[in-house]
Design a protein around this motif. Structure first.
Motif, PDB file in Angstrom:
ATOM      1  N   PRO A 225      19.625  42.401 -28.374  1.00 21.75           N
ATOM      2  CA  PRO A 225      20.700  42.269 -27.375  1.00 21.75           C
ATOM      3  C   PRO A 225      21.154  40.828 -27.208  1.00 21.75           C
ATOM      4  N   LEU A 226      22.430  40.671 -26.951  1.00 20.28           N
ATOM      5  CA  LEU A 226      22.969  39.359 -26.627  1.00 20.28           C
ATOM      6  C   LEU A 226      22.613  39.035 -25.176  1.00 20.28           C
ATOM      7  N   ALA A 227      21.963  37.927 -24.950  1.00 20.25           N
ATOM      8  CA  ALA A 227      21.636  37.493 -23.589  1.00 20.25           C
ATOM      9  C   ALA A 227      22.873  36.833 -22.992  1.00 20.25           C
ATOM     10  N   ILE A 228      23.463  37.491 -22.007  1.00 18.89           N
ATOM     11  CA  ILE A 228      24.732  37.036 -21.438  1.00 18.89           C
ATOM     12  C   ILE A 228      24.552  36.756 -19.953  1.00 18.89           C
ATOM     13  N   PRO A 229      24.929  35.583 -19.485  1.00 15.89           N
ATOM     14  CA  PRO A 229      24.847  35.309 -18.047  1.00 15.89           C
ATOM     15  C   PRO A 229      25.964  36.038 -17.306  1.00 15.89           C
ATOM     16  N   ARG A 230      25.722  36.299 -16.044  1.00 15.69           N
ATOM     17  CA  ARG A 230      26.774  36.920 -15.230  1.00 15.69           C
ATOM     18  C   ARG A 230      27.760  35.852 -14.775  1.00 15.69           C
ATOM     19  N   LEU A 231      29.011  36.203 -14.774  1.00 23.45           N
ATOM     20  CA  LEU A 231      30.039  35.296 -14.285  1.00 23.45           C
ATOM     21  C   LEU A 231      29.980  35.286 -12.759  1.00 23.45           C
ATOM     22  N   PRO A 232      29.794  34.135 -12.119  1.00 21.67           N
ATOM     23  CA  PRO A 232      29.686  34.102 -10.652  1.00 21.67           C
ATOM     24  C   PRO A 232      30.903  34.733 -10.001  1.00 21.67           C
ATOM     25  N   GLU A 233      30.643  35.469  -8.925  1.00 15.58           N
ATOM     26  CA  GLU A 233      31.723  36.202  -8.262  1.00 15.58           C
ATOM     27  C   GLU A 233      32.660  35.278  -7.501  1.00 15.58           C
ATOM     28  N   PHE A 234      32.121  34.208  -6.915  1.00 15.13           N
ATOM     29  CA  PHE A 234      32.928  33.316  -6.099  1.00 15.13           C
ATOM     30  C   PHE A 234      32.901  31.899  -6.658  1.00 15.13           C
TER      31      PHE A 234
ATOM     32  N   GLN B 240      14.822  33.711  -5.106  1.00  9.02           N
ATOM     33  CA  GLN B 240      15.500  34.478  -4.061  1.00  9.02           C
ATOM     34  C   GLN B 240      15.348  33.831  -2.689  1.00  9.02           C
ATOM     35  N   GLN B 241      14.715  32.707  -2.612  1.00  6.13           N
ATOM     36  CA  GLN B 241      14.485  32.106  -1.315  1.00  6.13           C
ATOM     37  C   GLN B 241      15.483  30.985  -1.021  1.00  6.13           C
ATOM     38  N   GLN B 242      16.358  30.707  -1.964  1.00  2.00           N
ATOM     39  CA  GLN B 242      17.330  29.654  -1.750  1.00  2.00           C
ATOM     40  C   GLN B 242      18.540  30.218  -1.021  1.00  2.00           C
ATOM     41  N   THR B 243      18.930  29.590   0.054  1.00  3.47           N
ATOM     42  CA  THR B 243      20.077  30.074   0.810  1.00  3.47           C
ATOM     43  C   THR B 243      21.370  29.891   0.027  1.00  3.47           C
ATOM     44  N   THR B 244      21.340  29.043  -0.993  1.00  2.00           N
ATOM     45  CA  THR B 244      22.535  28.841  -1.803  1.00  2.00           C
ATOM     46  C   THR B 244      22.606  29.820  -2.965  1.00  2.00           C
ATOM     47  N   GLN B 245      21.657  30.759  -3.024  1.00  2.00           N
ATOM     48  CA  GLN B 245      21.635  31.701  -4.137  1.00  2.00           C
ATOM     49  C   GLN B 245      22.899  32.548  -4.134  1.00  2.00           C
ATOM     50  N   GLU B 246      23.311  32.938  -5.311  1.00  5.11           N
ATOM     51  CA  GLU B 246      24.494  33.784  -5.448  1.00  5.11           C
ATOM     52  C   GLU B 246      24.263  35.127  -4.760  1.00  5.11           C
ATOM     53  N   GLU B 247      25.306  35.631  -4.117  1.00  8.07           N
ATOM     54  CA  GLU B 247      25.205  36.923  -3.439  1.00  8.07           C
ATOM     55  C   GLU B 247      25.253  38.048  -4.468  1.00  8.07           C
ATOM     56  N   LEU B 248      24.340  38.990  -4.361  1.00  7.99           N
ATOM     57  CA  LEU B 248      24.237  40.125  -5.272  1.00  7.99           C
ATOM     58  C   LEU B 248      24.445  41.411  -4.492  1.00  7.99           C
ATOM     59  N   PHE B 249      24.978  42.413  -5.167  1.00 10.78           N
ATOM     60  CA  PHE B 249      25.318  43.661  -4.503  1.00 10.78           C
ATOM     61  C   PHE B 249      24.675  44.844  -5.227  1.00 10.78           C
ATOM     62  N   TYR B 250      24.215  45.814  -4.452  1.00  7.76           N
ATOM     63  CA  TYR B 250      23.518  46.990  -4.975  1.00  7.76           C
ATOM     64  C   TYR B 250      24.160  48.231  -4.349  1.00  7.76           C
ATOM     65  N   VAL B 251      24.319  49.278  -5.147  1.00  8.15           N
ATOM     66  CA  VAL B 251      25.079  50.442  -4.702  1.00  8.15           C
ATOM     67  C   VAL B 251      24.236  51.713  -4.741  1.00  8.15           C
TER      68      VAL B 251
ATOM     69  N   GLU C 143      20.689  31.367  11.105  1.00 11.93           N
ATOM     70  CA  GLU C 143      20.114  31.470   9.755  1.00 11.93           C
ATOM     71  C   GLU C 143      19.511  32.848   9.491  1.00 11.93           C
ATOM     72  N   ILE C 144      19.183  33.612  10.531  1.00  8.65           N
ATOM     73  CA  ILE C 144      18.566  34.919  10.308  1.00  8.65           C
ATOM     74  C   ILE C 144      19.535  35.869   9.606  1.00  8.65           C
ATOM     75  N   SER C 145      20.833  35.749   9.904  1.00 10.22           N
ATOM     76  CA  SER C 145      21.808  36.645   9.273  1.00 10.22           C
ATOM     77  C   SER C 145      22.132  36.234   7.841  1.00 10.22           C
ATOM     78  N   ASN C 146      21.809  34.989   7.457  1.00 10.11           N
ATOM     79  CA  ASN C 146      22.049  34.521   6.091  1.00 10.11           C
ATOM     80  C   ASN C 146      20.784  34.537   5.239  1.00 10.11           C
ATOM     81  N   LEU C 147      19.727  35.113   5.766  1.00 12.15           N
ATOM     82  CA  LEU C 147      18.471  35.169   5.046  1.00 12.15           C
ATOM     83  C   LEU C 147      18.632  35.974   3.757  1.00 12.15           C
ATOM     84  N   VAL C 148      18.086  35.435   2.655  1.00 15.90           N
ATOM     85  CA  VAL C 148      18.208  36.096   1.352  1.00 15.90           C
ATOM     86  C   VAL C 148      17.000  36.999   1.135  1.00 15.90           C
ATOM     87  N   TYR C 149      17.288  38.278   0.828  1.00 11.99           N
ATOM     88  CA  TYR C 149      16.241  39.272   0.651  1.00 11.99           C
ATOM     89  C   TYR C 149      15.992  39.538  -0.827  1.00 11.99           C
TER      90      TYR C 149
END
Length: 840
Positions: A137-146, A249-260, A375-381
């Protein structure tokens, strides 16, 4: 028509002309200023694009382009490609065939290496992938959403030319792809109609993205296809996306990820920010989704047609559980489905032609934790478990651990639009609230209609309390709510705690600028919907201060009667007498709804019956109007007879007034005696109307408040939504009051009102033969027709159909009773008066 009436009509027309001219001048001036502003913006954008292209014109020196050959001696040249991760990516130079093996070297001194064809995309200029070893497989990074990123579009050439490729700059801003050179050309053509541009020879290219000082292939570009074709979406091409679990996953600057998580009734989009719900999307009713009761309306179609960048569901790239039993194996999707869903919660606005990106802060996500510490509402899970029925988030702080578990209902048909959430707090739990999210706006009778409610139980009796939408915030600390409801009038959320929580509830006002509605995207050029006029509201419940586990049930969907009754029946317990009573969340909109609600509910039962027979809500409204006329026939007949008898004795009343001009008191006494002799009561015509008023107001409130009518069509292309005004045609520039849509039903209603008072009146046709009172009545009748047309112009088409039907039935009833009473008139007029008989 007499001189006074002519003067009144002329004056009224003149005033309308002056008013129209004033508003037209104001509109022309605002349009001129707007065009000047747009021209200035375009000129500024042209300068920025030219500077950007100039800055990046020499940025192609480091491209990993290699030449490859048919033989190891490098004598039979084939084409050029991009060398990446022991793979060569090229574009097919021959639609019929491609060699199974090629030879290439990254430098002149390097011995050529053999590469094997591992992937081929059909068609001319299709993607070719050659690899040294077996297929991997080609290892491809995800294009940041924002954010804003520069992309390079490279089209390797099949000729030994210099340079051996075509290259073009691409731009990626907050999920929106564009070509700066094409944007520059388009803007220059708009500013100068004589501007001539040279078309780009590039039709297909490999898109490169630079990350961490290294260049990666990320997608394919095809000139005739909008957007990008991500390599991860190319069928048959093995790719590997960097797993989100491999990142910190503990960095507040981490990219936001979405799960459906998805059901036939809901698309739940979770974010790792707050471990909360960023989106709740409801499938629209279709052949693919027959279970859904949410119908498509004009706004849905307009978003897909004119603003597709904001009409994808989910709005961002997302993960779903991959096939298999491994709960840590996720499948990545670069783009959601175009259309087909209703966004129940307000969500991010992505950039479009005239719209800047606006991100919804995680503090407004549903089921996020809120406290005095932001900061509680911006906590990265971190996602600990993810399958097709549940997802588990976990976050750690120095003084607490939070675990959130979301599960879907096993029996979806018996509990549609319902899911469960469990929040476990280990550590400090003081001052934590859980929110409902901010529902999207619904326009009802021309304006938003938010409805906020909660239910409490006191001494075994339940009570539903309505909350007035606050201008800031409302906090109640002395009650234990059974549930709290946050609705836009037709759809909403119900947050129902199933375990003990602390007492209290809260409602916060949310600025429409900070968390914009999707309606602000529509009609941007004309400010059709202003963000500041569309505020939102978030409802919150407190968690238990002592910590532990709190479980909530959430209903997130349409407030349709059948749906809410089904959910109530599913969770009711006859043994304990428990009933969630979600049906109480339905709201009836209107100034007198506290009076009309019982009548509206009764009328809705009738309308449901007619719908079960006809299958059409529009015909149900007409039949309900007929039924209402039949039910109130005795009162209507009494009123009509009184009116007709008043018309019959009008000449005698006129004669008495003429005879006693100088003695009004004597004239009034004789008129009252005449009424008594003929058995006429002038007040009798008003009493039936007062008795009918609750039914009439109930009918109005019912047609403005019934979800089942939302999106219900009567005449496709004209009346597509019974809860919105009919639209015969529309235009771009809005006019004062009228807007940019022409509604025909209110015009028909005004015409029918004018005909009703014109042809059903007993007054003489010649204005010269009318009394002063009759002239005034005619003028008032004409004015009322205009007033009702204006008043009903922005009303829902269902209301206009009801009122139009009611007037036509009233005219028919009046005509029939008038004909019937002609025979009685002779007997009434011929009968001797009681007073005269007494004298004899």
């Amino acid at each position: 028509m007499d001189k006074r009436t002519l003067l009144l009509v002329f004056s009224f027309t003149l005033i309308l002309l002056f008013v129209n001219q004033y508003f037209q001048q104001q509109n022309d001036e605002s349009v001129r200023i707007w065009h000047q502003q747009q021209t200035a913006k375009k000129q500024e954008k042209v300068a920025n694009l030219e500077a950007l292209l100039q800055k990046h014109q020499n940025s192609t020196a480091e491209l990993p382009v290699v030449s490859f050959f048919h033989d190891a001696n490098q004598k039979e040249f084939l084409s050029h490609g991009l060398l990446y991760d022991q793979s060569i990516l090229a574009l097919a130079w021959n639609a019929d065939s491609a060699p199974a093996e090629i030879y290439a070297s990254s430098t002149i001194s390097e011995i050529p290496k053999k590469f094997h064809l591992t992937f081929r995309q059909d068609g001319e200029e299709g993607l070719l992938v050659y690899q040294e070893t077996n297929e991997h497989p080609l290892a491809i990074p995800r294009l940041p959403e924002f954010g804003t990123y520069d992309l390079q579009l490279v089209s390797p050439l099949a000729t030994q030319s210099t340079p051996p490729y075509l290259v073009q700059l691409g731009n990626y801003t907050d999920g929106h792809f564009s070509l700066p050179r094409e944007e520059l050309t388009k803007l220059k053509q708009q500013l100068d109609a004589h501007y001539q541009s040279t078309p780009s020879p590039m039709s297909t290219a490999i898109v490169l993205f630079k990350k961490d000082d290294k260049t990666y292939p990320i997608a394919l570009y095809r000139k005739n296809i909008p957007g990008l074709i991500y390599l991860s979406d190319v069928s048959g091409l093995p790719t590997q996306i960097v797993s989100p679990q491999q990142q910190s996953q503990q960095q507040t600057t981490q990219e936001e990820l979405f799960y459906v998580l998805e059901t036939p009734y809901q698309q739940l989009v979770f974010s790792n920010y707050g471990g909360a719900l960023a989106e709740i999307n409801l499938p629209l009713q279709s052949k693919q989704n027959p279970q859904s009761v949410v119908k498509e309306i004009e706004f849905d179609r307009e978003m897909v047609a004119h603003h597709p960048n904001n009409a994808h569901f989910p709005a961002h790239p997302y993960f779903t559980p991959a096939e298999g039993k491994d709960p840590q194996n996720f499948q990545y999707h670069t783009q959601g489905q175009l259309g087909g869903f209703y966004p129940l919660l307000r969500r991010d606005v992505l950039p479009s032609e005239n719209q800047k990106a606006t991100r919804v802060a995680p503090v407004y996500y549903a089921f996020n934790l809120i406290s005095e510490y932001p900061e509680i509402s911006n906590l990265v899970y971190t996602v600990k478990h993810f399958d097709s029925k549940s997802i588990v988030f976990e976050a750690n702080q120095n003084f607490r651990r939070i675990t959130k578990t979301y599960t879907l209902e096993e029996n979806e048909k018996n509990a549609p639009y319902v899911f469960n959430a469990t929040i476990k707090i280990e550590g400090d739990s003081r001052g934590l609230w859980v929110g409902s999210g901010v529902p999207e706006v619904e326009i009802i009778s021309g304006s938003p209609a938010p409805a906020l409610k909660y239910r409490i139980t006191r001494k075994g009796k339940s009570e539903v309390v309505s909350i007035s939408p606050p201008s800031d915030a409302i906090t109640v600390t002395s009650i234990f709510p059974d549930w709290i409801c946050n609705s836009n009038g037709f759809l909403g959320t119900i947050l129902d705690p199933l375990t003990e929580i602390d007492p209290g509830l809260r409602v916060d006002h949310v600025s429409g600028v900070e968390v914009p509605s999707r309606l602000t995207i529509l009609g941007q050029k004309t400010d059709r919907f202003k963000a500041q006029d569309l505020p939102g509201y978030v409802t919150l419940l407190p968690l238990k201060s002592s910590g532990g586990t709190a479980t909530f049930r959430m209903f997130a969907g349409p407030f349709a009667s059948n749906v809410l009754k089904t959910v109530d029946a599913t969770f009711s317990n006859p043994e304990t007498g428990y009933n969630p009573d979600y049906i109480a969340c339905q709201s009836f909109h209107g100034w007198f709804s506290f009076i009309s609600e019982p009548f509206a509910k009764f009328l809705f039962i009738l309308m449901q019956f007619f719908h079960s027979v006809t299958g059409s809500w529009a015909f149900s409204i007409i039949l309900l109007t007929v039924a209402l006329r039949v039910m109130l026939y005795p009162l209507n007949a009494w009123s009509t007879k009184s009116m007709l008898r008043m018309q019959q004795i009008a000449p005698e009343v006129k004669a008495i007034q003429e005879r006693h001009k100088k003695d009004p008191k004597k004239a009034q006494l004789e008129i009252m005696n005449l009424y008594k002799e003929r058995g006429v009561n002038p007040v009798s015509g008003c009493l039936p109307l007062l008795i009918q008023m609750p039914f009439l107001i109930g009918m109005f409130d019912l047609l403005k408040s019934t979800f089942e009518l939302r999106g219900a069509s009567f005449i496709p292309g004209w009346i597509d939504n019974l809860t919105a005004p009919d639209v015969l045609f529309s235009w771009q520039t809005p006019l004062p009051f009228i807007g940019n849509q022409f509604h025909l039903l209110p015009i028909l209603l005004g015409v029918v009102m004018w005909l009703q008072q014109r042809f059903m009146s007993a007054a003489p046709k010649d204005a010269n033969q009318m009394t002063e009172q009759e002239r005034q009545q005619r003028v008032m009748g004409n004015m009322m027709a205009v007033v009702f047309t204006v008043m009903f112009y922005q009303f829902p088409s269902g209301l206009n159909i009801y009122w139009l039907s009611s007037m036509l039935l009233g005219m028919l009833q009046q005509w029939w009773m008038g004909k019937k009473m002609k025979k009685e008139t002779a007997k009434i007029l011929a009968a001797p008066a009681k007073g005269k008989e007494t004298k004899k």
